[in-house]
Design a protein around this motif. Sequence first.
Motif: not given
Length: 171
Positions: A111-114, A116-123
């Motif tokens: 869940s944490y990794q997902l 984190q990936h979502r934040r990176e994709m939004e950025e």
Amino acid sequence: MNTAAVAKELGVSTKTIQRWVKQLELPMERNELGHYHFREDDLDTLKSVKEQLHHGVLLQDIKAETAPVPTMETSEPPALASDAEGRVAELENRLNLMEQKMNLKADAVVSYQLLQHRREMEELNRKIQKLEQTIDILFAQLPDAQQEPVLVFDNQKLQKRRGLLRSIFSL
């Protein structure tokens, strides 16, 4: 005790312990993986071997007195059989609990990794939008923007290409 613990206790290497057991043909217990399992009596025997070697006795001349290795019949009285079953049940319960905790931890990590990936994709999406805005501004500032470009694209085709690029880089 395992071989490493006995070796540490005696101040010798694990290979030395294994060599003594083999060469002196000491009847030692082995676990399901074939590793030696030493009891206190075995430790006393090995201490005796070390002492004899320290006094100059050759390994082949050492007489090691060993206690008989307990068999299944002599190792556990019948009264303790039910106690052993209770311990096995307790160990199974603890193992199941640990497995559940491990699964919960794995779920939390995923869940944490997902997130984190979502934040990176939004950025990345925000950066792409800024780049698109910058490109639009730069196109508007070109002196030839008022004139017809050398390569003429149908406005509809240009919009399709921009839409295609936006769909590739945005989610």
